[in-house]
Design a protein around this motif. Structure first.
Motif, PDB file in Angstrom:
ATOM      1  N   LEU A  57     -15.562 -15.401  -4.552  1.00 58.98           N
ATOM      2  CA  LEU A  57     -17.032 -16.262  -3.967  1.00 58.98           C
ATOM      3  C   LEU A  57     -17.765 -16.614  -5.134  1.00 58.98           C
ATOM      4  O   LEU A  57     -18.043 -15.903  -5.941  1.00 58.98           O
ATOM      5  N   TYR A  58     -18.402 -17.457  -4.790  1.00 56.73           N
ATOM      6  CA  TYR A  58     -19.383 -18.009  -5.802  1.00 56.73           C
ATOM      7  C   TYR A  58     -20.903 -18.446  -5.330  1.00 56.73           C
ATOM      8  O   TYR A  58     -20.681 -18.966  -4.052  1.00 56.73           O
ATOM      9  N   GLU A  59     -21.938 -17.866  -5.953  1.00 61.57           N
ATOM     10  CA  GLU A  59     -23.288 -18.338  -5.495  1.00 61.57           C
ATOM     11  C   GLU A  59     -23.733 -19.626  -6.248  1.00 61.57           C
ATOM     12  O   GLU A  59     -23.838 -19.753  -7.516  1.00 61.57           O
ATOM     13  N   GLU A  60     -24.629 -20.206  -5.495  1.00 59.56           N
ATOM     14  CA  GLU A  60     -25.168 -21.365  -6.145  1.00 59.56           C
ATOM     15  C   GLU A  60     -26.397 -21.767  -5.279  1.00 59.56           C
ATOM     16  O   GLU A  60     -26.435 -22.034  -3.873  1.00 59.56           O
ATOM     17  N   ASN A  61     -27.499 -21.832  -5.964  1.00 57.33           N
ATOM     18  CA  ASN A  61     -28.736 -21.987  -5.194  1.00 57.33           C
ATOM     19  C   ASN A  61     -29.078 -21.186  -3.836  1.00 57.33           C
ATOM     20  O   ASN A  61     -29.723 -21.640  -2.733  1.00 57.33           O
ATOM     21  N   GLY A  62     -28.701 -19.853  -4.042  1.00 58.32           N
ATOM     22  CA  GLY A  62     -28.908 -18.992  -2.807  1.00 58.32           C
ATOM     23  C   GLY A  62     -27.830 -19.041  -1.805  1.00 58.32           C
ATOM     24  O   GLY A  62     -27.939 -18.094  -0.777  1.00 58.32           O
ATOM     25  N   THR A  63     -26.971 -20.042  -1.843  1.00 61.82           N
ATOM     26  CA  THR A  63     -25.851 -20.081  -0.946  1.00 61.82           C
ATOM     27  C   THR A  63     -24.420 -19.603  -1.458  1.00 61.82           C
ATOM     28  O   THR A  63     -24.302 -19.665  -2.711  1.00 61.82           O
ATOM     29  N   VAL A  64     -23.486 -19.218  -0.811  1.00 64.08           N
ATOM     30  CA  VAL A  64     -22.188 -18.811  -1.291  1.00 64.08           C
ATOM     31  C   VAL A  64     -21.077 -19.685  -0.795  1.00 64.08           C
ATOM     32  O   VAL A  64     -20.990 -19.851   0.503  1.00 64.08           O
ATOM     33  N   PHE A  65     -20.281 -19.767  -1.430  1.00 66.89           N
ATOM     34  CA  PHE A  65     -18.943 -20.711  -1.026  1.00 66.89           C
ATOM     35  C   PHE A  65     -17.823 -20.006  -1.559  1.00 66.89           C
ATOM     36  O   PHE A  65     -17.716 -19.334  -2.487  1.00 66.89           O
ATOM     37  N   GLY A  66     -16.608 -20.073  -0.912  1.00 71.39           N
ATOM     38  CA  GLY A  66     -15.284 -19.634  -1.110  1.00 71.39           C
ATOM     39  C   GLY A  66     -14.519 -20.122  -0.052  1.00 71.39           C
ATOM     40  O   GLY A  66     -14.649 -20.486   0.914  1.00 71.39           O
ATOM     41  N   ASP A  67     -13.027 -19.478  -0.259  1.00 72.46           N
ATOM     42  CA  ASP A  67     -12.106 -19.343   0.982  1.00 72.46           C
ATOM     43  C   ASP A  67     -12.826 -18.650   2.237  1.00 72.46           C
ATOM     44  O   ASP A  67     -13.466 -17.979   2.094  1.00 72.46           O
ATOM     45  N   LEU A  68     -12.433 -19.286   3.322  1.00 68.91           N
ATOM     46  CA  LEU A  68     -12.991 -18.559   4.635  1.00 68.91           C
ATOM     47  C   LEU A  68     -12.536 -17.302   4.485  1.00 68.91           C
ATOM     48  O   LEU A  68     -13.391 -16.206   4.830  1.00 68.91           O
ATOM     49  N   SER A  69     -11.245 -17.051   4.244  1.00 67.88           N
ATOM     50  CA  SER A  69     -10.774 -15.550   4.073  1.00 67.88           C
ATOM     51  C   SER A  69     -11.528 -14.689   3.278  1.00 67.88           C
ATOM     52  O   SER A  69     -11.933 -13.485   3.551  1.00 67.88           O
ATOM     53  N   ALA A  70     -11.954 -15.246   2.099  1.00 65.18           N
ATOM     54  CA  ALA A  70     -12.817 -14.480   1.105  1.00 65.18           C
ATOM     55  C   ALA A  70     -14.171 -14.092   1.829  1.00 65.18           C
ATOM     56  O   ALA A  70     -14.707 -12.867   1.643  1.00 65.18           O
ATOM     57  N   ILE A  71     -14.799 -14.897   2.466  1.00 69.05           N
ATOM     58  CA  ILE A  71     -16.182 -14.883   3.383  1.00 69.05           C
ATOM     59  C   ILE A  71     -15.886 -13.743   4.218  1.00 69.05           C
ATOM     60  O   ILE A  71     -16.704 -12.874   4.587  1.00 69.05           O
ATOM     61  N   LEU A  72     -14.795 -13.647   4.835  1.00 65.67           N
ATOM     62  CA  LEU A  72     -14.535 -12.817   5.906  1.00 65.67           C
ATOM     63  C   LEU A  72     -14.231 -11.389   5.343  1.00 65.67           C
ATOM     64  O   LEU A  72     -14.828 -10.374   6.021  1.00 65.67           O
ATOM     65  N   ILE A  73     -13.698 -11.330   4.414  1.00 66.20           N
ATOM     66  CA  ILE A  73     -13.298 -10.057   3.873  1.00 66.20           C
ATOM     67  C   ILE A  73     -14.607  -9.420   3.411  1.00 66.20           C
ATOM     68  O   ILE A  73     -14.736  -8.313   3.251  1.00 66.20           O
ATOM     69  N   ASP A  74     -15.541 -10.460   2.733  1.00 68.22           N
ATOM     70  CA  ASP A  74     -16.702  -9.771   1.931  1.00 68.22           C
ATOM     71  C   ASP A  74     -17.516  -9.259   3.036  1.00 68.22           C
ATOM     72  O   ASP A  74     -18.417  -8.482   2.639  1.00 68.22           O
ATOM     73  N   ASN A  75     -17.448  -9.834   4.180  1.00 68.35           N
ATOM     74  CA  ASN A  75     -18.451  -9.393   5.188  1.00 68.35           C
ATOM     75  C   ASN A  75     -17.816  -8.503   6.371  1.00 68.35           C
ATOM     76  O   ASN A  75     -18.819  -8.123   7.236  1.00 68.35           O
ATOM     77  N   MET A  76     -16.774  -8.240   6.153  1.00 71.18           N
ATOM     78  CA  MET A  76     -16.243  -7.349   7.377  1.00 71.18           C
ATOM     79  C   MET A  76     -16.789  -5.790   7.227  1.00 71.18           C
ATOM     80  O   MET A  76     -16.880  -5.526   6.277  1.00 71.18           O
ATOM     81  N   PRO A  77     -16.851  -5.142   8.376  1.00 68.46           N
ATOM     82  CA  PRO A  77     -17.301  -3.815   8.479  1.00 68.46           C
ATOM     83  C   PRO A  77     -16.455  -2.777   7.941  1.00 68.46           C
ATOM     84  O   PRO A  77     -15.182  -3.297   7.808  1.00 68.46           O
ATOM     85  N   PHE A  78     -16.961  -1.740   7.448  1.00 66.08           N
ATOM     86  CA  PHE A  78     -15.966  -0.839   6.475  1.00 66.08           C
ATOM     87  C   PHE A  78     -14.870  -0.440   7.349  1.00 66.08           C
ATOM     88  O   PHE A  78     -14.017   0.031   6.527  1.00 66.08           O
ATOM     89  N   TRP A  79     -14.929  -0.362   8.538  1.00 67.46           N
ATOM     90  CA  TRP A  79     -13.749   0.350   9.538  1.00 67.46           C
ATOM     91  C   TRP A  79     -12.674  -0.727   9.096  1.00 67.46           C
ATOM     92  O   TRP A  79     -11.357  -0.352   9.298  1.00 67.46           O
ATOM     93  N   ALA A  80     -12.833  -1.981   9.106  1.00 66.39           N
ATOM     94  CA  ALA A  80     -11.828  -2.977   9.044  1.00 66.39           C
ATOM     95  C   ALA A  80     -10.989  -2.806   7.713  1.00 66.39           C
ATOM     96  O   ALA A  80      -9.897  -2.877   7.442  1.00 66.39           O
ATOM     97  N   GLU A  81     -11.676  -2.530   6.536  1.00 66.79           N
ATOM     98  CA  GLU A  81     -11.101  -2.437   5.161  1.00 66.79           C
ATOM     99  C   GLU A  81     -10.208  -1.159   5.287  1.00 66.79           C
ATOM    100  O   GLU A  81      -9.324  -1.154   4.836  1.00 66.79           O
ATOM    101  N   PHE A  82     -10.835  -0.113   5.952  1.00 63.37           N
ATOM    102  CA  PHE A  82     -10.084   0.941   6.141  1.00 63.37           C
ATOM    103  C   PHE A  82      -8.719   0.944   6.674  1.00 63.37           C
ATOM    104  O   PHE A  82      -7.969   1.711   6.334  1.00 63.37           O
TER     105      PHE A  82
END
Length: 510
Positions: free
Chosen positions: A157-182
């Protein structure tokens, strides 16, 4: 083992959710109309809402009259302003995330807005619904005794002007709850690696140590990973590595050309394949039955659907219908209005309705990825099914392919030129060509008519691609992994010519 506890929670959620699903199954048009009115009300004070006076829109008819259907190019100026940090342009909540998507291989990237509402009420809700439907259909599932091997995009993921962009899968992984990563493998650190080939090696080394019970990812790239796992371990079947593996959740590209190869590495009759239909713009449909290619259109994810009849698509008299106007068996371009602020937006996909009670669909192709130079209306659905049939007849296996027209000249009729990379080539390419042509004629009456007596179209021309040609082509454009894919069909020769140029030694049919 925590499975009984997890299973009881899943069962509770399933029963609760099924009541909501039954609501949109019983009242699909009412649910869709309510979503549209809610979206309009929420966005009435945005720049878009003021421009089209959302405050005074009280029905679909007025909405349709005021708000034009748009493409990404038409939305781009507003999206760029939002990416620079402006708010309340097309959605009242600040948009923090933008899913970077190139569609197929367009050099110009798209940045699709992803709101908090879309993340929670669409993408994550759909992931839970997928599990619910699978568990409901397979009560003896042991899914939660192990982990899900997920294969997403290869971009950080990359941050620019206070917003973040990247692959949708990366956004989902970055925001998923802890139990989902577990419950998933590989870990987030490996999943978000940017270099695809380094990431592939790390995934293999980590996941072969886990008890993997399910797979999730795009068929083409997942097959690359699974073959690497087999090579690394020296096994011939993935069930020797993960004996409790029971289901593969797939989407992104058609599964048809890859099915036979998956059947070989999963020699288990009870193994399940579940298809999903999602994109950067939203999560749209889920397979809700075992052993079915039909996908249930999910109607309560904050997305309002419209459809353009492909027979009129792109003309001055486009026929646009809502759900209550679609017909079984017809091809439609999908138009969406979403809880991320996309208003009557063409996503570029085409679908075919298989039933209307309930609304089940199949993805039939892309609006830009078809060939109609000679009036043949060849779509991806035709080529995928034809290749499946021909590969079974000739005992061939395909890695990837692309098709483009050879245009007519004053002394020559036109034809289609194919470039195919085989995992296992046919013994007789001439027979393969003839069988492919026959299969296409049986599947597409327009193609058959143009082939009659070679009057408009001659027999297809097939070129054999060198090993890893398509892989190397995508690598050269920094498009390995994730949703990146080779354009199957094109009305121009641009992609084909570039690939032929890379193909060191060209083999053609006689």
């Amino acid at each position: 083992m925590a499975f009984p506890f997890v299973n009881s929670i899943a069962s509770w959620f399933l029963k609760k959710r099924f009541h909501q699903i039954e609501l949109f199954l019983k009242y699909p048009n009412e649910v869709q109309n309510e979503i549209l009115m809610d979206l309009i009300q929420i966005a009435k004070d945005t720049e878009i809402g003021r421009k089209y006076d959302f405050q005074s829109i009280h029905n679909y008819h007025t909405f349709r009259e005021r708000v034009p259907i748009s493409s990404y190019e038409e939305c781009q100026p507003l999206i760029e302003r939002s990416r620079r940090g402006e708010s309340n342009i097309f959605w009242p909540e600040p948009i923090k995330w933008f899913a970077k998507s190139s569609g197929t291989t367009n050099a110009k990237s798209k940045f699709i807005p992803v709101s908090e509402a879309s993340l929670e009420d669409c993408h994550y809700a759909a992931s839970k619904d997928l599990l619910c439907m699978y568990l409901n259909n397979n009560e003896d599932s042991q899914l939660f005794t192990g982990k899900s091997l997920r294969l997403g995009g290869s971009k950080e993921l990359y941050e620019e002007n206070g917003t973040v962009f990247g692959d949708l899968s990366a956004i989902l992984i970055d925001n998923m709850p802890f139990w989902a990563e577990f419950s998933s493998t590989p870990c987030n650190r490996v999943s978000l690696m940017s270099d695809w080939e380094t990431k592939m090696k790390a995934i293999v080394e980590e996941t072969i140590q886990e008890n993997v019970t399910s797979l999730a990812g795009v068929p083409s790239w997942m097959l690359v990973l699974l073959n690497n796992v087999l090579d690394y371990t020296g096994k011939s079947s993935l069930l020797d590595i993960w004996p409790n593996l029971e289901v593969y959740f797939h989407g992104g590209v058609s599964f048809v050309p890859y099915r036979d190869q998956y059947l070989k590495i999963f020699p288990k009759e009870s193994f399940r394949y579940y298809e999903i239909y999602n994109a950067s713009e939203g999560f749209f449909a889920i397979q809700d039955q075992n052993n079915s290619s039909d996908l249930l259109l999910m109607l309560d994810y904050g997305i309002f659907y419209e459809f353009i009849d492909m027979e009129s698509y792109g003309t001055n008299n486009q026929k646009v219908v809502t759900l209550d106007g679609v017909k079984v068996g017809k091809n439609y371009a999908v138009v969406i209005t979403t809880n991320s602020g996309l208003w009557r937006y063409k996503i570029g996909d085409t679908v075919k309705f298989m039933s209307v009670k309930p609304y089940r669909i199949r993805v039939s192709g892309r609006t830009k990825h078809h060939i109609n130079v000679f009036g043949e209306e060849l779509i991806i659905e035709n080529t995928e099914e034809a290749l499946k049939r021909v590969c079974r007849i000739t005992n061939a296996e395909i890695v990837d392919y692309t098709v483009a027209p050879i245009f007519m000249s004053t002394d020559k009729t036109g034809t289609h030129e194919w470039l195919i990379e085989f995992k296992k080539p046919p013994e007789n390419l001439t027979q393969f060509t003839a069988e492919l042509d026959f299969a296409l004629q049986t599947l597409n009456s327009d193609y058959e008519a143009k082939r009659y007596n070679n009057m408009t179209l001659e027999l297809p021309k097939i070129n054999i691609a060198e090993p890893k040609l398509f892989y190397n082509w995508l690598k050269k454009q920094n498009k390995l992994g994730g949703q990146h894919k080779v354009p199957r069909l094109s009305n121009s020769r641009d992609y084909l010519e570039e690939l032929l140029h890379l193909n060191g030694q060209l083999h053609t049919a006689d």
